[in-house]
Write an enzyme that holds these catalytic residues in place. Structure first.
Site, short mmCIF file in Angstrom:
data_model
loop_
_atom_site.label_atom_id
_atom_site.label_comp_id
_atom_site.label_asym_id
_atom_site.label_seq_id
_atom_site.Cartn_x
_atom_site.Cartn_y
_atom_site.Cartn_z
N LYS A 29 -5.42 -16.54 50.78
CA LYS A 29 -4.79 -17.11 51.69
C LYS A 29 -4.17 -18.24 51.46
O LYS A 29 -3.37 -18.88 51.94
CB LYS A 29 -5.91 -17.62 53.09
N GLY A 30 -4.54 -18.85 50.12
CA GLY A 30 -4.29 -19.95 49.69
C GLY A 30 -2.76 -20.32 49.49
O GLY A 30 -2.26 -21.26 49.62
N ASP A 88 -1.48 -19.63 44.64
CA ASP A 88 -1.57 -21.26 44.79
C ASP A 88 -1.96 -21.80 43.36
O ASP A 88 -1.46 -22.98 43.13
CB ASP A 88 -2.48 -21.56 46.03
N ASP A 125 -6.70 -20.54 37.94
CA ASP A 125 -7.88 -21.03 37.22
C ASP A 125 -8.19 -20.37 36.08
O ASP A 125 -7.83 -20.61 35.00
CB ASP A 125 -9.15 -21.30 38.47
N LYS A 178 -4.78 -24.70 36.01
CA LYS A 178 -5.89 -25.16 35.21
C LYS A 178 -6.23 -24.57 34.00
O LYS A 178 -7.01 -24.09 33.73
CB LYS A 178 -7.17 -25.45 35.99
N VAL A 202 -9.68 -28.74 43.95
CA VAL A 202 -8.72 -29.39 44.95
C VAL A 202 -8.72 -28.60 46.19
O VAL A 202 -8.88 -27.31 46.27
CB VAL A 202 -7.16 -29.55 44.10
#
Length: 187
Positions: free
Chosen positions: A39-40, A96, A99, A127, A149
């Site tokens: 959903k990000g 979004d 990672d 990241k 975040v």
């Protein structure tokens, strides 16, 4: 508790405009489909595609690897599949944040099996210090430090997505958010 503002709304919009400009220069002659990883990505995908003058198709895929945790489980579950036929299409896979790279890598493999012409990753954040699997990010907004975040679509247990800025979420030693936010506190 919300900590430092990592990116404010003006910085975010500057990044989104730059990415849209870069993508727009590559769009002529393509039949693009923008696939958002739910959903990000919702806020980012919306802002990004509204800046593109060419008509583009939009679809969504949803996978889960975090649940209510702040660390990935390493196991990816397909929650919602795309509905579009992507064979011979140019996919812009909108995320979004990248990672560890494991979730995105699994999504890419799933889409590659459907024989698109190309897949290019568009990510607002990365990241690199957490990367376990290398992912080629064709269009990257910015790199951030290894902090958790929230805001502008990013969440913790479904909370904080609606914040217009991106903030560090201050975590207690047990991995849960510290302090209280608003009347209900963090979920």
């Amino acid at each position: 508790m919300l900590g430092t503002t990592v990116l404010d709304r003006h910085e975010i919009q500057t990044i989104v405009r730059r990415l849209a400009s870069d993508i727009n220069s590559d769009l002529p002659g393509r039949s693009p489909i923008f696939i958002g990883v739910l959903k990000g990505c919702v806020y980012f995908l919306t802002d990004l595609t509204r800046l593109l003058p060419q008509s583009v198709d939009v679809d969504f895929i949803q996978v889960s690897s975090y649940g209510a945790s702040t660390t990935t489980s390493g196991s990816v579950v397909l929650v919602k599949d795309i509905t579009a036929d992507v064979r011979d299409r140019d996919i812009y896979l909108v995320e979004d944040i990248v990672d560890t790279g494991t979730t995105l890598n699994d999504v890419i493999r799933l889409l590659e099996a459907r024989h698109p012409r190309s897949i290019q990753v568009v990510s607002l954040l990365s990241k690199p210090s957490r990367r376990q699997v290398e992912v080629d990010i064709a269009y990257l907004g910015t790199e951030i430090d290894d902090v958790f975040v929230v805001g502008y679509g990013l969440d913790h247990a479904e909370a904080y997505r609606n914040l217009p800025d991106i903030h560090e979420l201050v975590l207690e030693p047990d991995g849960e958010p510290g302090g209280r936010v608003g009347a209900g506190g963090p979920r």
